[in-house]
Enzyme design. Structure first.
Site, mmCIF file in Angstrom:
data_model
loop_
_atom_site.group_PDB
_atom_site.id
_atom_site.type_symbol
_atom_site.label_atom_id
_atom_site.label_comp_id
_atom_site.label_asym_id
_atom_site.label_seq_id
_atom_site.Cartn_x
_atom_site.Cartn_y
_atom_site.Cartn_z
ATOM 1 N N GLU A 188 0.814 -1.230 0.000
ATOM 2 C CA GLU A 188 0.000 0.000 0.000
ATOM 3 C C GLU A 188 0.841 1.269 0.000
ATOM 4 O O GLU A 188 2.051 1.225 0.263
ATOM 5 C CB GLU A 188 -0.934 0.006 1.215
ATOM 6 C CG GLU A 188 -0.208 -0.056 2.545
ATOM 7 C CD GLU A 188 -0.951 0.636 3.673
ATOM 8 O OE1 GLU A 188 -1.397 1.782 3.495
ATOM 9 O OE2 GLU A 188 -1.046 0.031 4.760
ATOM 10 N N LYS A 216 -3.551 -1.997 14.960
ATOM 11 C CA LYS A 216 -2.777 -1.081 15.798
ATOM 12 C C LYS A 216 -3.381 -0.966 17.192
ATOM 13 O O LYS A 216 -4.593 -0.876 17.344
ATOM 14 C CB LYS A 216 -2.718 0.294 15.138
ATOM 15 C CG LYS A 216 -1.839 0.307 13.912
ATOM 16 C CD LYS A 216 -1.822 1.682 13.301
ATOM 17 C CE LYS A 216 -1.793 1.624 11.785
ATOM 18 N NZ LYS A 216 -2.965 1.078 11.136
HETATM 19 N N1 PSU Z 1 -0.371 0.328 8.760
HETATM 20 C C1 PSU Z 1 0.752 1.028 9.054
HETATM 21 N N2 PSU Z 1 0.746 2.368 8.831
HETATM 22 C C2 PSU Z 1 -0.339 3.000 8.261
HETATM 23 C C3 PSU Z 1 -1.522 2.253 7.962
HETATM 24 C C4 PSU Z 1 -1.455 0.923 8.239
HETATM 25 O O1 PSU Z 1 1.737 0.452 9.519
HETATM 26 O O2 PSU Z 1 -0.277 4.193 8.015
HETATM 27 C C5 PSU Z 1 -2.723 2.915 7.298
HETATM 28 C C6 PSU Z 1 -3.356 1.891 6.361
HETATM 29 O O3 PSU Z 1 -3.371 2.444 5.077
HETATM 30 C C7 PSU Z 1 -4.764 1.695 6.895
HETATM 31 C C8 PSU Z 1 -5.027 3.051 7.464
HETATM 32 O O4 PSU Z 1 -5.667 1.312 5.902
HETATM 33 O O5 PSU Z 1 -3.796 3.338 8.143
HETATM 34 C C9 PSU Z 1 -6.239 3.048 8.368
HETATM 35 O O6 PSU Z 1 -6.796 4.321 8.395
HETATM 36 P P1 PSU Z 1 -8.269 4.538 8.985
HETATM 37 O O7 PSU Z 1 -8.158 4.152 10.424
HETATM 38 O O8 PSU Z 1 -8.543 6.008 8.816
HETATM 39 O O9 PSU Z 1 -9.210 3.683 8.192
#
Ligand code: PSU
Ligand code: MN
Length: 301
Positions: free
Chosen positions: A23, A157
């Protein structure tokens, strides 16, 4: 064309070389420059060394690019103001010919256009703490209900509400599988105190489970949880404290919606004097090694 699958990816697919998706939100919004670019390029290298082809995905001038070049990755890491693109944003960003960094959800969508089955990231989005009031549930979870993709991550996370994230995935019928562990890893740490139903021992077993799911016509993804290696893991008590501090700061500043995850990652990095970033980088490398092995095993079936 709305989707551009670059030549080296097309050739890999023709030759039967397994392709692993990566990604770009992690590059543009997840890590600071230049570590973001260094990490993204190193992850590609790790995947190549395992005999697979990496395909970093992002949106350039409205085109969904599968297999960005090193120069394009550099741009995603250094350019300011690249939009964070989730499912809802995808039609707008493509139609108006903008640049966009793809989240887990959007990378799953675009990778599936190219028939890729394995995608490596750091940690997936999930149900945010306080979601009973804010309704903030990452679109990543909904994507797992619909799009056929195995996503290798270090768990969700720890900034999230992990028990609710597991409940949501259960409701949506998404297998959450531990690699050689029955405990859900919490990104920066190996432990979360939450049990998983299945510990899977080998890449071959993951591949067989993916095949079984999709051969039965069960739509959707699989979450493959690979704990951060012990030597790079953060101390849980220190991490819990850093997260609480970052969440309080976020609340005080009134940060909401899609800005939450990038803000929290950056705040935790500052609170831990950069050590969380080092953990984040190492867990992505570790996921790349496993993801490539799973892609090979899936292709070999
Ligand atoms: N994993 C990481 N760093 C990130 C992300 C995931 O180690 O920055 C990103 C991914 O792209 C994931 C996003 O889809 O954070 C989630 O964002 P939200 O909680 O706004 O959906
Ligand atoms: Mn959100």
């Amino acid at each position: 064309m709305l989707v551009r699958v670059n030549q080296h990816i097309k050739e890999a697919i023709e030759k039967g070389i397994p392709v692993v998706a990566l990604e770009s939100t992690i590059i543009s919004h997840g890590m600071p420059y230049p570590q973001n670019v260094e990490t993204a390029l190193k992850v590609e290298e790790i995947i190549k060394n395992e005999g697979c082809m990496p395909a970093t995905i992002g949106i350039i001038d409205g085109e969904c690019v599968v297999g960005m070049t090193a120069e394009e990755i550099e741009q995603f890491g250094s350019r300011k103001g690249i939009a964070k693109v989730s499912r809802r944003d995808l039609p707008v960003i493509t139609a108006t010919k903008q640049w966009g960094a793809t989240t887990v959800a959007t990378t799953m969508i675009i990778a599936s256009f190219a028939d890729i089955k394995v995608f490596v990231t750091g940690g997936i989005g999930g149900v945010h703490r306080g979601a009973e009031k804010t309704f903030d549930i990452s679109a990543d979870l909904e994507e797992f209900a619909t799009t056929n993709m195995a996503v290798v991550c270090a768990g969700a996370k720890a900034i999230l509400d992990l028990p609710l994230t597991l409940e949501y995935l259960e409701t949506k019928g998404v297998p959450v599988l531990g690699y050689q562990t029955k405990e859900l890893p919490a990104f920066y740490t190996r432990e979360s105190g939450l049990q998983l139903d299945y510990a899977i021992d080998t890449p071959e077993e993951f591949a067989a489970i993916m095949k079984a799911k999709w051969e039965m016509g069960l739509q959707g993804g699989l979450v493959i949880c690979n704990p951060i290696p012990e030597e790079y893991a953060m101390d849980k008590a220190e991490m819990d404290k850093a997260i609480d501090e970052a969440l309080a700061d976020m609340e005080a500043r009134g940060i909401k919606g899609k800005d939450c995850t990038p803000f929290l990652l950056a705040a935790i990095k500052d609170i831990t004097q950069g050590r969380s970033l080092e953990s984040n980088i190492q867990l992505v490398f570790n996921n790349a090694r496993l993801g490539a092995k799973i892609a090979k095993a899936y292709n070999a079936q």
